[in-house]
Design an enzyme around this catalytic site. Sequence first.
Site, PDB file in Angstrom:
ATOM      1  N   ASP A  29     -44.977 -11.788 -32.119  1.00  0.00           N
ATOM      2  CA  ASP A  29     -46.066 -12.332 -31.628  1.00  0.00           C
ATOM      3  C   ASP A  29     -46.681 -11.873 -30.200  1.00  0.00           C
ATOM      4  O   ASP A  29     -45.807 -10.917 -29.660  1.00  0.00           O
ATOM      5  CB  ASP A  29     -45.799 -13.755 -31.374  1.00  0.00           C
ATOM      6  CG  ASP A  29     -44.567 -14.065 -30.615  1.00  0.00           C
ATOM      7  OD1 ASP A  29     -44.123 -15.383 -30.764  1.00  0.00           O
ATOM      8  OD2 ASP A  29     -44.114 -13.396 -30.105  1.00  0.00           O
ATOM      9  N   HIS A  75     -41.006 -24.345 -33.453  1.00  0.00           N
ATOM     10  CA  HIS A  75     -41.764 -23.328 -33.924  1.00  0.00           C
ATOM     11  C   HIS A  75     -41.126 -22.080 -33.634  1.00  0.00           C
ATOM     12  O   HIS A  75     -40.206 -22.001 -33.292  1.00  0.00           O
ATOM     13  CB  HIS A  75     -43.006 -23.020 -33.037  1.00  0.00           C
ATOM     14  CG  HIS A  75     -42.850 -22.752 -31.663  1.00  0.00           C
ATOM     15  ND1 HIS A  75     -43.322 -23.643 -30.590  1.00  0.00           N
ATOM     16  CD2 HIS A  75     -42.442 -21.506 -30.951  1.00  0.00           C
ATOM     17  CE1 HIS A  75     -42.910 -23.039 -29.411  1.00  0.00           C
ATOM     18  NE2 HIS A  75     -42.416 -21.631 -29.681  1.00  0.00           N
ATOM     19  N   GLU A  98     -46.767 -22.716 -35.021  1.00  0.00           N
ATOM     20  CA  GLU A  98     -46.629 -24.198 -34.767  1.00  0.00           C
ATOM     21  C   GLU A  98     -46.588 -25.246 -35.733  1.00  0.00           C
ATOM     22  O   GLU A  98     -46.842 -24.781 -36.987  1.00  0.00           O
ATOM     23  CB  GLU A  98     -47.894 -24.658 -33.885  1.00  0.00           C
ATOM     24  CG  GLU A  98     -48.072 -23.558 -32.778  1.00  0.00           C
ATOM     25  CD  GLU A  98     -47.174 -24.261 -31.283  1.00  0.00           C
ATOM     26  OE1 GLU A  98     -47.740 -23.848 -30.349  1.00  0.00           O
ATOM     27  OE2 GLU A  98     -46.086 -24.874 -31.652  1.00  0.00           O
TER      28      GLU A  98
HETATM   29  O1  LIG Z   1     -36.545 -18.883 -25.795  1.00  0.00           O
HETATM   30  P1  LIG Z   1     -37.980 -19.656 -25.097  1.00  0.00           P
HETATM   31  O2  LIG Z   1     -38.396 -19.121 -23.935  1.00  0.00           O
HETATM   32  O3  LIG Z   1     -37.390 -21.191 -25.040  1.00  0.00           O
HETATM   33  O4  LIG Z   1     -39.106 -19.565 -26.246  1.00  0.00           O
HETATM   34  C1  LIG Z   1     -38.961 -20.148 -27.727  1.00  0.00           C
HETATM   35  C2  LIG Z   1     -39.865 -19.384 -28.532  1.00  0.00           C
HETATM   36  O5  LIG Z   1     -41.295 -19.803 -27.840  1.00  0.00           O
HETATM   37  C3  LIG Z   1     -42.064 -18.666 -27.866  1.00  0.00           C
HETATM   38  O6  LIG Z   1     -41.912 -18.196 -26.635  1.00  0.00           O
HETATM   39  C4  LIG Z   1     -43.462 -18.923 -28.209  1.00  0.00           C
HETATM   40  O7  LIG Z   1     -44.004 -19.926 -27.479  1.00  0.00           O
HETATM   41  C5  LIG Z   1     -41.468 -17.830 -29.032  1.00  0.00           C
HETATM   42  O8  LIG Z   1     -41.768 -16.371 -28.766  1.00  0.00           O
HETATM   43  C6  LIG Z   1     -39.986 -17.808 -28.634  1.00  0.00           C
HETATM   44  O9  LIG Z   1     -38.972 -17.626 -29.838  1.00  0.00           O
END
Ligand SMILES: O=P(O)(O)OC[C@H]1O[C@](O)(CO)[C@@H](O)[C@@H]1O
EC number: 3.5.99.6
Length: 249
Positions: free
Chosen positions: A67, A138, A143
């Site tokens: 993404d 997600h 989402e």
């Molecule tokens: O590893 P984190 O910072 O908790 O993020 C969890 C998920 O949320 C995202 O950053 C998207 O918001 C994804 O790319 C990632 O896998």
Amino acid sequence: MRILVCKDYNEMSKKAAQMIASQLTLKPDSVLGLATGSTPIGMYKELVSMYEEGLIDFSEVKTFNLDEYFELPKSNEQSYDYFMRENLFNHINIKEENIHIPNGMTDNIEKECKNYDEAIKEAGGVDIQVLGIGHNAHIGFNEPTINFERGTHLVNLKESTIEANARFFDSIDEVPKKAITMGTGSIFKSKKIMLLASGEGKAEAIYNTVYGKVLPEVPASILQFHNDIVLILDKDSASKLDPKDYKLV
Ligand SMILES: O=P(O)(O)OC[C@H]1O[C@](O)(CO)[C@@H](O)[C@@H]1O
């Protein structure tokens, strides 16, 4: 769905890096699906160390990122392009032409999304897809919604995701409201999937992913149907799972 539980974040990161290293040993021209966010940072550090020690080689590797924020310039330190170069690409011998990240600055979203999925197909598909998971389960930026999206597409970010990612920005107003993300369908086509999670804050999402009904409201739940997926967790994120369902490593 294999579940490995490590004692802490560092052990989880080491285990994940070992899995990627094994993949590159077996298939030096692997196509890696990569994730951003805070969870995979430890794994990227381990991979850079392994590369510096001459244990792994990225010269034939292709990568596709899950993404990228929409309308956030690559030069912005919060773009996923910037994140990936800082945490991995600038420190290994991957070829620039083999790096693929959705172009969040495109003026033709439909074409960009179509081309992205076609590029993955032309590369032979993703051999191993690294995933993190959001607090609302997600994956990528898929989402909770009313249907599983097949291909790469533009998505409106949920308020909870914007709030979760605001920690990386000076203010919540600076967090992009849209992103381009591989769809659950694109993710599902990966030959292997490795999902990483750390911390008590992900325990509910992991519980729902493993035991919950397969619903688009819980995007990661679709992974129950994948035939070659491993979850690499730390004890905190695995705290709601039944110990009979995982292996301590
Ligand atoms: O590893 P984190 O910072 O908790 O993020 C969890 C998920 O949320 C995202 O950053 C998207 O918001 C994804 O790319 C990632 O896998």
